[in-house]
Scaffold this motif. Structure first.
Motif, PDB file in Angstrom:
ATOM      1  N   GLY A 154       1.009  -1.085   0.012  1.00 44.30           N
ATOM      2  CA  GLY A 154       0.158   0.109  -0.008  1.00 44.30           C
ATOM      3  C   GLY A 154       0.800   1.153  -0.012  1.00 44.30           C
ATOM      4  O   GLY A 154       1.980   1.279   0.804  1.00 44.30           O
ATOM      5  N   THR A 155       0.474   2.066  -0.760  1.00 38.17           N
ATOM      6  CA  THR A 155       1.502   3.314  -1.071  1.00 38.17           C
ATOM      7  C   THR A 155       0.697   4.579  -1.129  1.00 38.17           C
ATOM      8  O   THR A 155      -0.603   4.464  -1.529  1.00 38.17           O
ATOM      9  CB  THR A 155       2.229   3.258  -2.529  1.00 38.17           C
ATOM     10  N   PRO A 156       1.269   5.772  -0.499  1.00 38.99           N
ATOM     11  CA  PRO A 156       0.623   6.921  -0.407  1.00 38.99           C
ATOM     12  C   PRO A 156       0.401   7.833  -1.771  1.00 38.99           C
ATOM     13  O   PRO A 156       1.071   7.367  -2.726  1.00 38.99           O
ATOM     14  CB  PRO A 156       1.826   7.708   0.405  1.00 38.99           C
ATOM     15  N   ALA A 157      -0.447   8.603  -1.718  1.00 35.48           N
ATOM     16  CA  ALA A 157      -0.902   9.169  -2.796  1.00 35.48           C
ATOM     17  C   ALA A 157      -0.215  10.480  -2.877  1.00 35.48           C
ATOM     18  O   ALA A 157       0.174  11.115  -4.098  1.00 35.48           O
ATOM     19  CB  ALA A 157      -2.251   9.784  -2.436  1.00 35.48           C
ATOM     20  N   LEU A 158       0.589  10.944  -1.913  1.00 34.09           N
ATOM     21  CA  LEU A 158       1.416  12.364  -2.102  1.00 34.09           C
ATOM     22  C   LEU A 158       2.864  11.781  -1.894  1.00 34.09           C
ATOM     23  O   LEU A 158       3.291  11.092  -0.919  1.00 34.09           O
ATOM     24  CB  LEU A 158       1.048  13.287  -1.070  1.00 34.09           C
ATOM     25  N   GLU A 159       3.981  12.523  -2.396  1.00 32.26           N
ATOM     26  CA  GLU A 159       5.348  12.221  -2.361  1.00 32.26           C
ATOM     27  C   GLU A 159       6.028  13.706  -2.310  1.00 32.26           C
ATOM     28  O   GLU A 159       5.183  14.597  -2.843  1.00 32.26           O
ATOM     29  CB  GLU A 159       5.975  11.384  -3.268  1.00 32.26           C
ATOM     30  N   ARG A 160       7.083  13.586  -2.003  1.00 30.29           N
ATOM     31  CA  ARG A 160       7.863  14.991  -2.168  1.00 30.29           C
ATOM     32  C   ARG A 160       8.229  15.157  -3.541  1.00 30.29           C
ATOM     33  O   ARG A 160       8.551  14.487  -4.375  1.00 30.29           O
ATOM     34  CB  ARG A 160       9.275  14.752  -1.424  1.00 30.29           C
ATOM     35  N   THR A 161       7.847  16.565  -3.990  1.00 30.62           N
ATOM     36  CA  THR A 161       7.976  16.774  -5.405  1.00 30.62           C
ATOM     37  C   THR A 161       9.414  16.560  -5.731  1.00 30.62           C
ATOM     38  O   THR A 161       9.733  16.010  -6.872  1.00 30.62           O
ATOM     39  CB  THR A 161       7.631  18.574  -5.633  1.00 30.62           C
ATOM     40  N   GLU A 162      10.363  16.894  -4.943  1.00 26.23           N
ATOM     41  CA  GLU A 162      12.031  16.823  -5.268  1.00 26.23           C
ATOM     42  C   GLU A 162      12.359  15.291  -5.859  1.00 26.23           C
ATOM     43  O   GLU A 162      13.023  15.021  -6.710  1.00 26.23           O
ATOM     44  CB  GLU A 162      12.787  17.054  -4.130  1.00 26.23           C
ATOM     45  N   MET A 163      11.555  14.332  -5.330  1.00 27.62           N
ATOM     46  CA  MET A 163      11.819  12.967  -5.731  1.00 27.62           C
ATOM     47  C   MET A 163      11.584  12.798  -7.330  1.00 27.62           C
ATOM     48  O   MET A 163      12.208  11.969  -7.978  1.00 27.62           O
ATOM     49  CB  MET A 163      10.877  11.898  -4.945  1.00 27.62           C
ATOM     50  N   TYR A 164      10.450  13.558  -7.872  1.00 24.05           N
ATOM     51  CA  TYR A 164      10.479  13.316  -9.151  1.00 24.05           C
ATOM     52  C   TYR A 164      11.185  14.270 -10.105  1.00 24.05           C
ATOM     53  O   TYR A 164      11.745  13.898 -11.240  1.00 24.05           O
ATOM     54  CB  TYR A 164       8.725  13.617  -9.609  1.00 24.05           C
ATOM     55  N   VAL A 165      11.596  15.375  -9.482  1.00 25.04           N
ATOM     56  CA  VAL A 165      12.426  16.210 -10.255  1.00 25.04           C
ATOM     57  C   VAL A 165      14.096  15.665 -10.288  1.00 25.04           C
ATOM     58  O   VAL A 165      14.481  15.922 -11.389  1.00 25.04           O
ATOM     59  CB  VAL A 165      12.553  17.851  -9.388  1.00 25.04           C
ATOM     60  N   ASP A 166      14.386  15.238  -9.099  1.00 30.81           N
ATOM     61  CA  ASP A 166      15.540  14.674  -9.100  1.00 30.81           C
ATOM     62  C   ASP A 166      15.662  13.468 -10.254  1.00 30.81           C
ATOM     63  O   ASP A 166      16.771  13.256 -10.799  1.00 30.81           O
ATOM     64  CB  ASP A 166      16.211  14.005  -7.873  1.00 30.81           C
ATOM     65  N   LYS A 167      14.733  12.567 -10.365  1.00 32.88           N
ATOM     66  CA  LYS A 167      14.695  11.587 -10.983  1.00 32.88           C
ATOM     67  C   LYS A 167      14.451  12.083 -12.575  1.00 32.88           C
ATOM     68  O   LYS A 167      15.214  11.510 -13.546  1.00 32.88           O
ATOM     69  CB  LYS A 167      13.570  10.506 -10.828  1.00 32.88           C
ATOM     70  N   SER A 168      13.468  13.014 -12.878  1.00 27.90           N
ATOM     71  CA  SER A 168      13.334  13.220 -14.101  1.00 27.90           C
ATOM     72  C   SER A 168      13.548  14.431 -14.739  1.00 27.90           C
ATOM     73  O   SER A 168      13.025  15.005 -15.856  1.00 27.90           O
ATOM     74  CB  SER A 168      11.485  13.123 -14.526  1.00 27.90           C
ATOM     75  N   GLY A 169      14.134  15.385 -14.148  1.00 23.40           N
ATOM     76  CA  GLY A 169      14.444  16.929 -14.496  1.00 23.40           C
ATOM     77  C   GLY A 169      13.246  17.935 -14.021  1.00 23.40           C
ATOM     78  O   GLY A 169      11.841  17.332 -13.841  1.00 23.40           O
ATOM     79  N   VAL A 170      13.535  18.967 -13.952  1.00 18.84           N
ATOM     80  CA  VAL A 170      12.466  19.946 -13.550  1.00 18.84           C
ATOM     81  C   VAL A 170      11.159  20.061 -14.382  1.00 18.84           C
ATOM     82  O   VAL A 170      10.175  20.429 -14.145  1.00 18.84           O
ATOM     83  CB  VAL A 170      13.191  21.342 -13.321  1.00 18.84           C
ATOM     84  N   GLU A 171      11.486  19.729 -15.646  1.00 17.90           N
ATOM     85  CA  GLU A 171      10.477  19.943 -16.847  1.00 17.90           C
ATOM     86  C   GLU A 171       9.112  18.962 -16.245  1.00 17.90           C
ATOM     87  O   GLU A 171       8.023  19.151 -16.647  1.00 17.90           O
ATOM     88  CB  GLU A 171      10.685  19.227 -17.978  1.00 17.90           C
ATOM     89  N   ILE A 172       9.409  17.833 -15.306  1.00 19.40           N
ATOM     90  CA  ILE A 172       8.470  16.786 -15.115  1.00 19.40           C
ATOM     91  C   ILE A 172       7.330  17.708 -14.296  1.00 19.40           C
ATOM     92  O   ILE A 172       6.040  17.482 -14.166  1.00 19.40           O
ATOM     93  CB  ILE A 172       8.785  15.724 -14.194  1.00 19.40           C
ATOM     94  N   VAL A 173       7.653  18.836 -13.791  1.00 16.70           N
ATOM     95  CA  VAL A 173       6.648  19.277 -12.663  1.00 16.70           C
ATOM     96  C   VAL A 173       5.356  20.056 -13.357  1.00 16.70           C
ATOM     97  O   VAL A 173       4.137  20.052 -12.864  1.00 16.70           O
ATOM     98  CB  VAL A 173       7.404  20.772 -12.147  1.00 16.70           C
ATOM     99  N   GLU A 174       5.583  20.460 -14.931  1.00 10.93           N
ATOM    100  CA  GLU A 174       4.667  20.743 -15.521  1.00 10.93           C
ATOM    101  C   GLU A 174       3.430  19.591 -16.020  1.00 10.93           C
ATOM    102  O   GLU A 174       2.419  19.833 -16.208  1.00 10.93           O
ATOM    103  CB  GLU A 174       4.974  21.131 -17.046  1.00 10.93           C
ATOM    104  N   GLU A 175       3.986  18.369 -15.637  1.00  8.11           N
ATOM    105  CA  GLU A 175       2.885  17.232 -15.842  1.00  8.11           C
ATOM    106  C   GLU A 175       2.507  16.817 -14.184  1.00  8.11           C
ATOM    107  O   GLU A 175       1.601  15.950 -14.354  1.00  8.11           O
ATOM    108  CB  GLU A 175       3.651  16.051 -16.293  1.00  8.11           C
ATOM    109  N   LEU A 176       2.847  17.500 -13.260  1.00 13.49           N
ATOM    110  CA  LEU A 176       2.375  16.984 -12.102  1.00 13.49           C
ATOM    111  C   LEU A 176       1.268  17.771 -11.294  1.00 13.49           C
ATOM    112  O   LEU A 176       1.094  18.942 -11.545  1.00 13.49           O
ATOM    113  CB  LEU A 176       3.574  17.276 -10.869  1.00 13.49           C
ATOM    114  N   TYR A 177       0.618  17.004 -10.509  1.00 14.84           N
ATOM    115  CA  TYR A 177      -0.610  17.778  -9.746  1.00 14.84           C
ATOM    116  C   TYR A 177       0.361  17.951  -8.441  1.00 14.84           C
ATOM    117  O   TYR A 177       0.444  17.131  -7.448  1.00 14.84           O
ATOM    118  CB  TYR A 177      -1.575  16.994  -9.452  1.00 14.84           C
ATOM    119  N   SER A 178       1.099  19.207  -8.338  1.00 18.33           N
ATOM    120  CA  SER A 178       2.168  19.454  -7.116  1.00 18.33           C
ATOM    121  C   SER A 178       1.757  20.928  -6.479  1.00 18.33           C
ATOM    122  O   SER A 178       1.027  21.701  -7.201  1.00 18.33           O
ATOM    123  CB  SER A 178       3.577  19.600  -7.859  1.00 18.33           C
ATOM    124  N   PHE A 179       2.100  20.962  -5.294  1.00 21.86           N
ATOM    125  CA  PHE A 179       1.712  22.096  -4.558  1.00 21.86           C
ATOM    126  C   PHE A 179       2.329  21.982  -3.276  1.00 21.86           C
ATOM    127  O   PHE A 179       3.185  21.077  -3.075  1.00 21.86           O
ATOM    128  CB  PHE A 179       0.071  22.101  -4.386  1.00 21.86           C
TER     129      PHE A 179
END
Lengths: 434, 434
Positions: free
Chosen positions: B39-64
């Motif tokens: 079972g996994t959470p619906a929210l993670e730290r945004t940096e986890m995705y940025v570190d992995k995929s670059g800052v462009e990923i933020v445009e595709e995220l529901y981040s806040f």
């Protein structure tokens, strides 16, 4: 290494298997009652919650503005969403509408025992019936789900009340009484010091004498409900008392009466409840907070722009329910289980793969070596996943057309012809073959 | 009336029952393979995705930013989360780690056929084995899950490749070639005009002649893979080709080989793939996009701060899978089913409730009147929920100790003694009783 978000949890396989077993029970019981599963979105317009609960709700929401400029919130509860869905297809849905779903919700609130910012609930609702039989079916569903989990009438208690009994009694006092504020005070009664509680009642417009009298009325036993009708002298209280009795009678037919106790100070905090309300408590008191609650909310659909449509529901939450189940000793064991581990020694993959496929094809949980490991490492792994039976496919055995079937509890093992394994058995064990 | 959020869907019971049946199949197959639910959470730290995929990923995220000032994102995929979970308990987990879960993910992207902003996937991963047997188990799981759904080798095709074959070939060209950019170009090859595709290859550093030669190499049939090894003359290509063959051999033992086609231009867009990669396509081409994909990502755990640990996985998504199943005519019927409707006429609730409880206790799906409706309205409702059998509990019948059992398909009905209903039968029908 990245951190989890506070109040959000990871569930590893052992714990998850217990949660899954409990969710399956909650859902299978709902299915037997003819509740139908629905799928609902994780995001809704923030205004839906603000309209329903006031702007203060935003502090508890994970809300934000999306890339398209929409004000959205991660759903903090299901009821507004299912109400929206009912309104969207109100004409074409066959009534009553009986829905369930299990999923996470999110609230930004204090993390404490049994309360997290991400939490799972199974929501069960009936739309389209104002009859006591509908309230009773919801109570019976909840009671059946809990007894299916292994809980008994010694373990839990549904404290049942009616919003209009409280409301009607409050309305019968002289002076300007803020009914909503008084009900919210009653709802917090158990958590507050007496002084604080009476302070809230005073804020709601009750004098000290009235507050004392009101408290006495809340203690009225079930057999004396007519005293409340007489005290209030209002049709509101009379019909609420009648409805409450009818719901309990209908619950009796469905076998749920024994779990219900009249408890007039059970108010449920949420403003949208309109009739019978109830909360599930640990009978021993060891779990001190309400485990879950439910009740009737006849005004919500109309408030969401639909035709008036009565509704009643309940929403057991997994975290508080796990506290109750653990206290009662019925929380499922937190371990993974495995029917077979197929152990490979030497270059036996084609035969091992055939055995694996046959066993999986019969519905068994089967693992085999995917990491090219030694006999000892494979056996240790088989033990770590609680494999019941290990099937050893070794080069030497195979040369003689044999595999070895080992019972992991006793350690006993026997050679059997590979041709006849698994043979006719759905789930052959050492005992079947020795 | 409130609007849904764009790209988010409501699933009403008919459609949901089909989705649930498909999810059950995907999950039950995973369970048989010894994958364990997490079972996994619906929210993670945004940096986890940025570190992995670059800052462009933020445009595709529901981040806040949450109320506690944390930069968080609604999870757009599962892999980073399970990688984080593996790293957090890397020492204590028994290896290989075989996990699955089904849940929604969220990406802010263009809504189109089979693609929504909220979408469900069943993620299936193995951590801790670099062996071809692990890649093959993932392929075999995917093939078994699809055939369990009723799909055949006529319906789908796994296009299998290896990142290092592409990478090694590109590295063998003279000049400065940006391997990542070239692989991304290959990944988009089918969607682009030839000119655009060659433009991207040119941007990646390939001359026109090299691009043409490279295209020719991508067409190499399986039997001639040694030509690629000879062309590249590198250990990288040689070992990639060997690995690819070993994976296909292991898949053969598990019965999955027949679904696999060598397809060197299958690259998978995601940068974290490191070895064998594959994508599932509709064999008829009617569903034009990839249905789902998977592959090996051996570097991610180390990138997340863990000890190096190889990994391979696959993630069928429900929306594209539904397009394939619908095209092939195996999408489950979108309707609710009901074993019994217990119809009440007059004041027969206690007896009706007893019958309802008996039938539900035997595991049947049973509805009864909760809305105080007429005979006709109840029968119409029973029909609308596709009740197979209606048990009519009427006052007159009951006076004679009888209930009426009605088959809803044929309309046939028979009176049976109420005492002996449901009797010994788990699920008595008109045919059993007439």
């Amino acid at each position: 290494m990245y951190d989890r978000t506070k109040g959000f949890r990871d569930f590893y396989p052992g714990e998850m298997s217990a949660r899954r077993a409990v969710i399956d029970t909650l859902e299978e019981t709902a299915v037997r009652y003819g509740f139908r599963e629905v799928g609902t979105p994780a995001l809704e317009r923030t205004e839906m919650y603000v309209d329903k609960s006031g702007v203060e709700i935003v502090e508890e929401l994970y809300s934000f503005t999306d890339q398209g400029g929409r004000d959205v919130a991660m759903t903090p509860e299901l009821t507004p969403t299912v109400a929206r869905m009912v309104v969207a297809k109100q004409q074409e849905l066959s009534k009553p509408v009986k829905w369930f779903s299990t999923r996470p919700f999110w609230r930004y609130e204090q993390v404490q025992q049994g309360r997290f910012r991400e939490f799972y609930q199974t929501n069960v609702d009936i739309f389209g019936s104002a009859e006591p039989a509908a309230d009773a079916e919801v109570l019976a569903y909840a009671a059946d789900a809990l007894t299916e989990l292994g809980l008994t009438s010694e373990d839990f208690d549904f404290r049942v009340s009616h919003r209009d009994v409280l409301g009607g009694l409050l309305a019968s006092f002289e002076g300007e009484v803020d009914t909503g504020a008084a009900i919210r005070a009653v709802d917090k009664r158990e958590k507050l010091e007496v002084g604080e509680y009476h302070g809230l009642l005073a804020d709601a417009g009750l004098s000290d004498g009235q507050a004392e009298e009101f408290d006495g009325l809340l203690e009225t036993p079930e057999d004396d409900l007519d005293d409340l009708v007489a005290f209030a002298g209002s049709e509101q209280v009379e019909s609420a008392v009648t409805n409450l009795r009818n719901v309990l009678d209908a619950a009796d037919d469905l076998g749920a009466r024994e779990y219900c106790t009249l408890s007039l100070d059970t108010a449920r905090g949420l403003d949208y409840y309109t009739g019978v309300v109830f909360e599930c408590f640990d009978s021993t008191g060891e779990v001190s907070r309400s485990v879950f609650g439910g009740g009737r909310y006849d005004d919500l659909i109309e408030g969401f722009g639909g035709q008036p449509m009565p509704a009643v529901g309940v929403a057991p939450g997994l975290a508080p329910l796990s506290l109750l189940c653990q206290r009662a000793g019925v929380w499922p064991e937190e371990r993974v289980t495995t029917d077979y581990y197929v152990l490979q020694i030497g270059d036996t993959r084609p035969t091992a793969a055939r055995v694996v496929r046959d066993l999986r094809g019969r519905g068994n949980v089967v693992e085999t070596d995917v990491a090219g490991r030694s006999f000892g490492a494979q056996l240790e792994y088989a033990d770590s996943i609680n494999a019941e039976t290990v099937v050893i496919v070794g080069e030497q055995d195979l040369a003689e057309g044999q595999v070895t079937v080992k019972d992991m509890e006793s350690g006993d093992q026997a050679q059997v012809p590979v041709e006849s394994f698994p043979g006719e058995h759905e789930r052959p064990t050492y005992d079947d073959l020795a």
